[in-house]
Design a protein around this motif. Structure first.
Motif, PDB file in Angstrom:
ATOM      1  N   LYS A   1       0.789  -1.235   0.000  1.00  0.00           N
ATOM      2  CA  LYS A   1       0.000   0.000   0.000  1.00  0.00           C
ATOM      3  C   LYS A   1       0.820   1.284   0.000  1.00  0.00           C
ATOM      4  O   LYS A   1       0.436   2.264  -0.628  1.00  0.00           O
ATOM      5  CB  LYS A   1      -1.017   0.000   1.135  1.00  0.00           C
ATOM      6  CG  LYS A   1      -0.414   0.086   2.505  1.00  0.00           C
ATOM      7  CD  LYS A   1      -1.476   0.118   3.578  1.00  0.00           C
ATOM      8  CE  LYS A   1      -0.812   0.227   4.933  1.00  0.00           C
ATOM      9  NZ  LYS A   1      -1.770   0.393   5.991  1.00  0.00           N
ATOM     10  N   ASP A   2       1.949   1.305   0.674  1.00  0.00           N
ATOM     11  CA  ASP A   2       2.756   2.523   0.726  1.00  0.00           C
ATOM     12  C   ASP A   2       3.750   2.636  -0.430  1.00  0.00           C
ATOM     13  O   ASP A   2       4.531   3.578  -0.490  1.00  0.00           O
ATOM     14  CB  ASP A   2       3.522   2.594   2.054  1.00  0.00           C
ATOM     15  CG  ASP A   2       2.582   2.746   3.242  1.00  0.00           C
ATOM     16  OD1 ASP A   2       1.489   3.326   3.069  1.00  0.00           O
ATOM     17  OD2 ASP A   2       2.942   2.270   4.337  1.00  0.00           O
ATOM     18  N   HIS A   3       3.724   1.666  -1.329  1.00  0.00           N
ATOM     19  CA  HIS A   3       4.705   1.608  -2.417  1.00  0.00           C
ATOM     20  C   HIS A   3       4.099   1.829  -3.797  1.00  0.00           C
ATOM     21  O   HIS A   3       4.795   1.728  -4.802  1.00  0.00           O
ATOM     22  CB  HIS A   3       5.428   0.262  -2.383  1.00  0.00           C
ATOM     23  CG  HIS A   3       6.122   0.010  -1.085  1.00  0.00           C
ATOM     24  ND1 HIS A   3       7.333   0.571  -0.761  1.00  0.00           N
ATOM     25  CD2 HIS A   3       5.750  -0.723  -0.005  1.00  0.00           C
ATOM     26  CE1 HIS A   3       7.696   0.181   0.453  1.00  0.00           C
ATOM     27  NE2 HIS A   3       6.749  -0.588   0.931  1.00  0.00           N
ATOM     28  N   LEU A   4       2.818   2.121  -3.857  1.00  0.00           N
ATOM     29  CA  LEU A   4       2.136   2.304  -5.137  1.00  0.00           C
ATOM     30  C   LEU A   4       2.174   3.763  -5.576  1.00  0.00           C
ATOM     31  O   LEU A   4       2.217   4.666  -4.753  1.00  0.00           O
ATOM     32  CB  LEU A   4       0.687   1.838  -5.030  1.00  0.00           C
ATOM     33  CG  LEU A   4       0.455   0.401  -4.572  1.00  0.00           C
ATOM     34  CD1 LEU A   4      -1.031   0.099  -4.502  1.00  0.00           C
ATOM     35  CD2 LEU A   4       1.169  -0.578  -5.492  1.00  0.00           C
ATOM     36  N   THR A   5       2.104   3.973  -6.886  1.00  0.00           N
ATOM     37  CA  THR A   5       2.048   5.344  -7.400  1.00  0.00           C
ATOM     38  C   THR A   5       0.607   5.784  -7.636  1.00  0.00           C
ATOM     39  O   THR A   5       0.360   6.933  -7.957  1.00  0.00           O
ATOM     40  CB  THR A   5       2.842   5.483  -8.712  1.00  0.00           C
ATOM     41  OG1 THR A   5       2.285   4.596  -9.686  1.00  0.00           O
ATOM     42  CG2 THR A   5       4.312   5.169  -8.490  1.00  0.00           C
ATOM     43  N   GLY A   6      -0.330   4.885  -7.474  1.00  0.00           N
ATOM     44  CA  GLY A   6      -1.742   5.185  -7.641  1.00  0.00           C
ATOM     45  C   GLY A   6      -2.560   3.951  -7.315  1.00  0.00           C
ATOM     46  O   GLY A   6      -2.010   2.905  -6.968  1.00  0.00           O
ATOM     47  N   ALA A   7      -3.851   4.066  -7.436  1.00  0.00           N
ATOM     48  CA  ALA A   7      -4.728   2.929  -7.147  1.00  0.00           C
ATOM     49  C   ALA A   7      -4.574   1.854  -8.218  1.00  0.00           C
ATOM     50  O   ALA A   7      -4.479   2.167  -9.406  1.00  0.00           O
ATOM     51  CB  ALA A   7      -6.181   3.389  -7.087  1.00  0.00           C
ATOM     52  N   PRO A   8      -4.531   0.578  -7.814  1.00  0.00           N
ATOM     53  CA  PRO A   8      -4.492  -0.500  -8.803  1.00  0.00           C
ATOM     54  C   PRO A   8      -5.742  -0.466  -9.687  1.00  0.00           C
ATOM     55  O   PRO A   8      -6.816  -0.063  -9.233  1.00  0.00           O
ATOM     56  CB  PRO A   8      -4.477  -1.770  -7.950  1.00  0.00           C
ATOM     57  CG  PRO A   8      -3.967  -1.328  -6.617  1.00  0.00           C
ATOM     58  CD  PRO A   8      -4.464   0.082  -6.451  1.00  0.00           C
ATOM     59  N   GLN A   9      -5.577  -0.864 -10.920  1.00  0.00           N
ATOM     60  CA  GLN A   9      -6.708  -1.000 -11.842  1.00  0.00           C
ATOM     61  C   GLN A   9      -7.019  -2.487 -11.948  1.00  0.00           C
ATOM     62  O   GLN A   9      -6.136  -3.263 -12.328  1.00  0.00           O
ATOM     63  CB  GLN A   9      -6.348  -0.460 -13.221  1.00  0.00           C
ATOM     64  CG  GLN A   9      -5.984   1.004 -13.239  1.00  0.00           C
ATOM     65  CD  GLN A   9      -5.491   1.419 -14.622  1.00  0.00           C
ATOM     66  OE1 GLN A   9      -5.949   0.917 -15.633  1.00  0.00           O
ATOM     67  NE2 GLN A   9      -4.556   2.338 -14.654  1.00  0.00           N
ATOM     68  N   VAL A  10      -8.232  -2.875 -11.613  1.00  0.00           N
ATOM     69  CA  VAL A  10      -8.604  -4.280 -11.622  1.00  0.00           C
ATOM     70  C   VAL A  10      -9.849  -4.460 -12.492  1.00  0.00           C
ATOM     71  O   VAL A  10     -10.856  -3.794 -12.286  1.00  0.00           O
ATOM     72  CB  VAL A  10      -8.881  -4.796 -10.202  1.00  0.00           C
ATOM     73  CG1 VAL A  10      -9.287  -6.266 -10.227  1.00  0.00           C
ATOM     74  CG2 VAL A  10      -7.660  -4.582  -9.312  1.00  0.00           C
ATOM     75  N   LYS A  11      -9.755  -5.372 -13.451  1.00  0.00           N
ATOM     76  CA  LYS A  11     -10.881  -5.692 -14.321  1.00  0.00           C
ATOM     77  C   LYS A  11     -11.169  -7.178 -14.210  1.00  0.00           C
ATOM     78  O   LYS A  11     -10.256  -8.014 -14.376  1.00  0.00           O
ATOM     79  CB  LYS A  11     -10.555  -5.366 -15.793  1.00  0.00           C
ATOM     80  CG  LYS A  11     -10.243  -3.909 -16.051  1.00  0.00           C
ATOM     81  CD  LYS A  11     -11.478  -3.074 -15.934  1.00  0.00           C
ATOM     82  CE  LYS A  11     -11.172  -1.615 -16.289  1.00  0.00           C
ATOM     83  NZ  LYS A  11     -12.270  -0.748 -16.032  1.00  0.00           N
ATOM     84  N   ILE A  12     -12.416  -7.515 -13.902  1.00  0.00           N
ATOM     85  CA  ILE A  12     -12.857  -8.907 -13.919  1.00  0.00           C
ATOM     86  C   ILE A  12     -13.552  -9.123 -15.251  1.00  0.00           C
ATOM     87  O   ILE A  12     -14.467  -8.376 -15.613  1.00  0.00           O
ATOM     88  CB  ILE A  12     -13.792  -9.218 -12.737  1.00  0.00           C
ATOM     89  CG1 ILE A  12     -13.041  -8.984 -11.422  1.00  0.00           C
ATOM     90  CG2 ILE A  12     -14.279 -10.669 -12.826  1.00  0.00           C
ATOM     91  CD1 ILE A  12     -13.868  -9.220 -10.177  1.00  0.00           C
ATOM     92  N   LEU A  13     -13.083 -10.124 -15.980  1.00  0.00           N
ATOM     93  CA  LEU A  13     -13.507 -10.318 -17.364  1.00  0.00           C
ATOM     94  C   LEU A  13     -14.241 -11.637 -17.560  1.00  0.00           C
ATOM     95  O   LEU A  13     -13.853 -12.659 -17.004  1.00  0.00           O
ATOM     96  CB  LEU A  13     -12.287 -10.281 -18.287  1.00  0.00           C
ATOM     97  CG  LEU A  13     -11.350  -9.083 -18.097  1.00  0.00           C
ATOM     98  CD1 LEU A  13     -10.055  -9.316 -18.849  1.00  0.00           C
ATOM     99  CD2 LEU A  13     -12.024  -7.818 -18.527  1.00  0.00           C
TER     100      LEU A  13
END
Length: 99
Positions: A83-95
Motif C-alpha cells: 500500500k505505501d509503495h504504489l504510485t496510484g490505485a491499482p486497476q482491476v478488471k474482472i472479465l
C-alpha cells in the motif's frame, strides 16, 4: 455448455525505489495463490515500456473462488505490504469471455 471461467487483469504501478523490494512480495503472492482451489492460472507480467508497472493476469473457476482469494491471509498481507509503495490505485478488471 458455456465456459464460465473468469479472468482478471490487475495493473499495479510501483514507486521506482520500491520495485526490487516488492519483487519478493509479488513472488510470494503468486506462489501462494497458485495453491488455491479454484485458481486456474496466476501470472505476473511486467510492462516492457515501464519496468515499474506490473500486470497480474489471472484465471479463476468462479466468482466465489475470487472472493475466497481476496479474503485469504496471503492476499490481505500482500495488500498491506504494497500500500505505501504504489504510485496510484491499482486497476482491476474482472472479465467474462465473450468468444
Amino acid at each position: 455448455m458455456a465456459d464460465h471461467k473468469l479472468r482478471i487483469v490487475a495493473i499495479i504501478s510501483v514507486k521506482q525505489e520500491s520495485r526490487e523490494q516488492l519483487l519478493t512480495v509479488f513472488k510470494t503472492l503468486v506462489e501462494e495463490t497458485r495453491k488455491e482451489e479454484g485458481n486456474i492460472s496466476y501470472v505476473l507480467t511486467n510492462d516492457v515500456s515501464d519496468q515499474n508497472t506490473f500486470v497480474f493476469v489471472e484465471e479463476w473457476r468462479s466468482q466465489e473462488d475470487i472472493n475466497k482469494h481476496m479474503a485469504s491471509a496471503h492476499f490481505v498481507a500482500f495488500q498491506g505490504q504494497i500500500k505505501d509503495h504504489l504510485t496510484g490505485a491499482p486497476q482491476v478488471k474482472i472479465l467474462n469471455q465473450v468468444f
